[in-house]
Design a protein around this motif. Structure first.
Motif, PDB file in Angstrom:
ATOM      1  N   ARG A 155      39.747   5.969  -6.778  1.00 54.24           N
ATOM      2  CA  ARG A 155      38.394   5.533  -6.456  1.00 54.24           C
ATOM      3  C   ARG A 155      37.436   6.720  -6.327  1.00 54.24           C
ATOM      4  NH1 ARG A 155      36.660   0.806  -6.303  1.00 54.24           N
ATOM      5  NH2 ARG A 155      34.955   0.247  -4.927  1.00 54.24           N
ATOM      6  N   THR A 156      37.901   7.754  -5.660  1.00 49.53           N
ATOM      7  CA  THR A 156      37.065   8.951  -5.491  1.00 49.53           C
ATOM      8  C   THR A 156      36.758   9.573  -6.831  1.00 49.53           C
ATOM      9  OG1 THR A 156      38.048   9.411  -3.350  1.00 49.53           O
ATOM     10  CG2 THR A 156      36.971  11.241  -4.447  1.00 49.53           C
ATOM     11  N   ARG A 176      36.873   8.206  -9.735  1.00 46.11           N
ATOM     12  CA  ARG A 176      36.014   7.306 -10.513  1.00 46.11           C
ATOM     13  C   ARG A 176      34.574   7.440 -10.062  1.00 46.11           C
ATOM     14  NH1 ARG A 176      37.013   1.469 -10.507  1.00 46.11           N
ATOM     15  NH2 ARG A 176      35.199   1.620 -11.859  1.00 46.11           N
ATOM     16  N   TYR A 177      34.367   7.528  -8.776  1.00 43.26           N
ATOM     17  CA  TYR A 177      32.997   7.651  -8.271  1.00 43.26           C
ATOM     18  C   TYR A 177      32.335   8.905  -8.811  1.00 43.26           C
ATOM     19  CZ  TYR A 177      29.020   8.005  -5.134  1.00 43.26           C
ATOM     20  OH  TYR A 177      27.745   8.122  -4.636  1.00 43.26           O
ATOM     21  N   ALA A 214      32.083   8.720 -12.796  1.00 40.78           N
ATOM     22  CA  ALA A 214      31.125   7.719 -13.282  1.00 40.78           C
ATOM     23  C   ALA A 214      29.699   8.043 -12.884  1.00 40.78           C
ATOM     24  CB  ALA A 214      31.524   6.342 -12.778  1.00 40.78           C
ATOM     25  N   ASN A 215      29.504   8.848 -11.892  1.00 36.45           N
ATOM     26  CA  ASN A 215      28.155   9.247 -11.507  1.00 36.45           C
ATOM     27  C   ASN A 215      27.719  10.540 -12.175  1.00 36.45           C
ATOM     28  OD1 ASN A 215      26.786   7.443  -9.645  1.00 36.45           O
ATOM     29  ND2 ASN A 215      28.558   7.763  -8.327  1.00 36.45           N
ATOM     30  N   PHE A 242      30.929   9.735 -17.520  1.00 39.93           N
ATOM     31  CA  PHE A 242      32.356   9.927 -17.711  1.00 39.93           C
ATOM     32  C   PHE A 242      33.090   8.788 -17.034  1.00 39.93           C
ATOM     33  CE2 PHE A 242      32.588  14.214 -19.444  1.00 39.93           C
ATOM     34  CZ  PHE A 242      31.312  14.679 -19.193  1.00 39.93           C
ATOM     35  N   GLU A 243      34.350   8.619 -17.374  1.00 43.03           N
ATOM     36  CA  GLU A 243      35.153   7.582 -16.733  1.00 43.03           C
ATOM     37  C   GLU A 243      36.545   8.113 -16.430  1.00 43.03           C
ATOM     38  OE1 GLU A 243      32.905   4.012 -16.230  1.00 43.03           O
ATOM     39  OE2 GLU A 243      34.919   4.558 -15.583  1.00 43.03           O
TER      40      GLU A 243
END
Lengths: 360, 345
Positions: free
Chosen positions: B49-50, B52-53, B56-57, B65-66
């Motif tokens: 999750r971290t 990804r955050y 993705a930001n 990015f993903e």
């Protein structure tokens, strides 16, 4: 807020289409109907699928939501609320944005922070010591004796302690007192032995029953004071403080690893290790206290013996340091044991045992 | 210091970080809470999750990015690490003759796990729907680990680290586009890995001697904490300065085969100051300011780093099919501290 009564069925703004094989992107639109989803890009490309056949990324913050079709085409959509609403309406679980719901309510998060803080404090200050004590009691005696034997050998090999230079008279005196104390304490569990060695003014106990005492200490203290120190050391062995400490060091590190991102926890475990030592000292002191009272020896002797040791320690050369924790070497376990299990002449409060110990 | 040189007529692409401290704090708090409640099991989901955050930001040229990793893979890897590394370490503590065996076990396991970790992270990262990849090779990691285990590593450290950077960069690719390590001079590495630690050691020594010889009594009681408060940040700054130099050397020297480069518009001292303030804030707040610090660092870097690439280069990254592997060793990429996780790949 996702709302399944949202009447929109299509999204035409902020939607991007990514091919499966390259980074090229183009604008697109998304349409939802009857449990299925359609994506159309600006050059005429189109994909249709059931909602169950596509992979929708879970929502995180306000970042673009990604919808993956089976052949690798990826749609990015900025409007997360719309996607959430469509998921609710057309089939798809709340799972996609459940965590996001939890993360977006500030009040909930504040309560979580406080709750976790309290929980961690309880765990660290009560739970782990209790677990270490529980574990230590259940380690088989043979293992403990083996550990103690190993450590004793290492101490001699690495020259922490040297061969005794005590006079035969003093040696006999020390052994006699020790035998008396052991007999009086009637500890049948461990096999207690006194080892005299030449090192700084100190005494410590090793798991399994070895009590290592320095020549200088025997020369410094009188019979009753010596008995008090022996009783204290036997207390360390009886409560398995050495074993507990080994379990604690690993448990603290284990917790830090398991909790991953938690910063500041290493600071906590370091602080706690000091606390554990003090608790051990108190336990051993009270154990000795019991012995002294039962044998009509003045209880103040523990304090007086400590004071004598402290005064002598400070007048010593720095090499024979009574504070082994100042150097760091690879044998961390030895250091830890020496610190925890030695008669550490530190706090004045150790003299006031009447208040602290249970009179039994 | 010469940066990698870009191809002519290149376009400048900005990097933008759109995450916020408050938003991330809430995500981080929930992560911590659930991790504690599940006795660590959730930590794998928290990590994903971290990442990804932050991925993705992070927007490059308007596209983000993903990070795609499956948390379950990470969990399995972590359990394995606990069993082998920590369980073994615990055994080695208790039963001392087991110690050399444990050292050997780590020697075999850690470099291998490091490589698998790099590979796992790479293929689970993507930009515009094209995945990254890491071509596995074990020579450099084993060399590095073995040299560091024996004291010889210290004498070779600048060359080892430069070699490691080259290894890491040269084996990464996005789609079919490979990355290349620009020929970096050795002097910054020598400075960061020999000179600075030596200076660090000298200063710590000098400070310790001064500290011990402080006058006691009334003046001493005030002077000692004050002295600590002033000297600690200085010493820490030197440490972070070294880290900043290594970070800079890594990122400045990344090139792609078609001529794209990364430009870093910040000085190492500036970055070190950011890291220092972050560290102090996090420590003084018992970790509560950690999310703020992490966002702050990421935003600092994103604002000052740019990709300079030939025209249309970002549109023409082609994908390539790769084979699937397990996730073991993923943990070790996070544990090896030479490179920073800035939310950028």
């Amino acid at each position: 807020m996702p709302d399944s009564s949202d009447s929109r069925t299509a999204l035409t703004e902020g939607v991007w289409w990514f091919d499966a094989n390259s980074s090229r992107r183009q604008r697109a639109s998304l349409h939802f109907a009857d449990g299925s989803i359609r994506a159309e890009n600006e050059t005429g490309g189109r994909r249709d699928a059931r909602l169950t056949e596509v992979e929708i990324s879970s929502r995180i913050g306000v970042t673009p939501r990604k919808i993956m079709f089976a052949d690798g085409v990826c749609i990015a959509a900025d409007d997360n609320d719309f996607i959430d609403a469509m998921i609710l309406k057309h089939g798809g679980g709340r799972k996609s944005f459940a965590l996001h719901r939890l993360e977006s309510k500030t009040a909930t998060v504040i309560m979580i922070v406080i709750g976790v803080g309290l929980f961690l404090s309880v765990l660290l200050f009560r739970g782990i010591p209790a677990a270490a004590e529980f574990g230590a009691e259940r380690v088989p005696r043979e293992h403990i004796e083996k550990i103690g034997g190993e450590v004793y050998m290492q101490l001699q090999q690495r020259k922490f302690i040297h061969a005794s230079k005590l006079s035969p008279a003093d040696t006999t005196r020390a052994q006699d007192i020790f035998a008396r104390v052991v007999a009086a304490l009637a500890q049948e569990e461990e096999d207690f032995r006194l080892h005299l060695h030449n090192f700084s003014i100190n005494a410590f106990a090793l798991p399994g029953g070895r009590v290592v005492v320095s020549d200088a200490l025997v020369e410094l203290l009188n019979d009753d004071e010596l008995a008090a120190v022996f009783a204290h050391e036997i207390g360390h062995i009886r409560y398995r403080h050495g074993v507990r400490n080994v379990l604690l060091s690993s448990a603290g590190g284990l917790l830090a690893v398991l909790s991953g991102d938690i910063s500041g926890i290493s600071l906590g475990t370091i602080l706690l290790n000091l606390g554990y030592s003090r608790d051990y000292e108190r336990e051993a002191d009270c154990f000795a206290y019991g012995y002294l009272r039962r044998n009509d020896i003045p209880v103040s002797l523990i304090g007086e013996a400590l004071e004598k040791m402290e005064n002598s320690a400070f007048s010593e050369e720095p090499e024979t340091s009574a504070h082994p924790e100042t150097d760091e070497d690879k044998d961390g376990i030895l250091r830890r044991m020496l610190i925890v299990l030695s008669s550490h002449p530190e706090t004045a409060e150790r003299k006031d045992l009447d208040a602290v110990c249970d009179v039994s | 210091m010469e940066d990698a040189v870009a191809a002519p007529q290149s376009a400048v692409h900005r990097i933008e970080f759109r995450g916020g401290a408050v938003e991330y704090f809430k995500i981080w708090a929930v992560n911590v809470a659930l991790t504690v409640l599940t006795l660590g099991v959730f930590s794998a989901w928290a990590k994903v999750r971290t990442k990804r955050y932050f991925y993705a930001n992070t927007f490059l040229d308007g596209a983000n990015f993903e990070y795609h990793a499956r948390p379950l893979s990470i969990l399995v890897a972590r359990i394995f690490v606990i069993a082998v590394v920590i369980g073994g370490g615990y055994l080695a503590d208790i039963y001392l003759p087991f110690s050399p065996l444990y050292t050997l076990l780590l020697l075999l396991f850690v470099p291998w796990a490091l490589v698998r970790g790099l590979s796992f992270n790479a293929r689970n990262s993507s930009y515009r729907n094209v995945r990254f990849a890491f071509r596995r090779g074990y020579g450099m990691p084993y060399l590095l680990y073995v040299s560091m285990s024996f004291f010889i590593g210290v004498f070779l450290l600048p060359w080892l680290i430069r070699g490691y950077h080259s290894f890491k960069i040269g084996r990464h690719r996005i789609g079919v586009q490979s990355f290349v390590f620009n020929k970096a001079p050795i002097s910054p590495y020598i400075f960061a890995l020999w000179v600075l630690p030596f200076v660090f050691f000298l200063i710590v020594l000098a400070l310790s001697i001064t500290y011990i010889n402080f006058p006691s009594g009334f003046n001493g009681d005030y002077l000692q904490p004050l002295f600590m408060a002033v000297s600690l940040p200085l010493v820490l700054f030197i440490f972070f300065y070294g880290q900043a130099i290594l970070f800079s050397m890594f990122w400045r020297n990344i090139k792609t085969e078609n001529g794209a480069v990364i430009k870093c518009n910040f000085s190492e001292k500036q970055f070190a100051a950011v890291l220092l303030v972050n560290f102090i804030a996090t420590s003084l707040s018992f970790g509560l300011l950690y999310p703020w610090a992490k966002v702050r660092k990421t935003r600092f870097l994103a604002n000052r780093m740019q990709i300079i690439a030939p025209p249309n280069a970002l549109d023409e990254i082609f994908a390539r099919r790769g084979e699937d592997e397990g996730a073991l060793g993923e943990e070790f990429d996070a544990a090896e501290g030479f490179d920073f996780d800035a939310g950028l790949v």
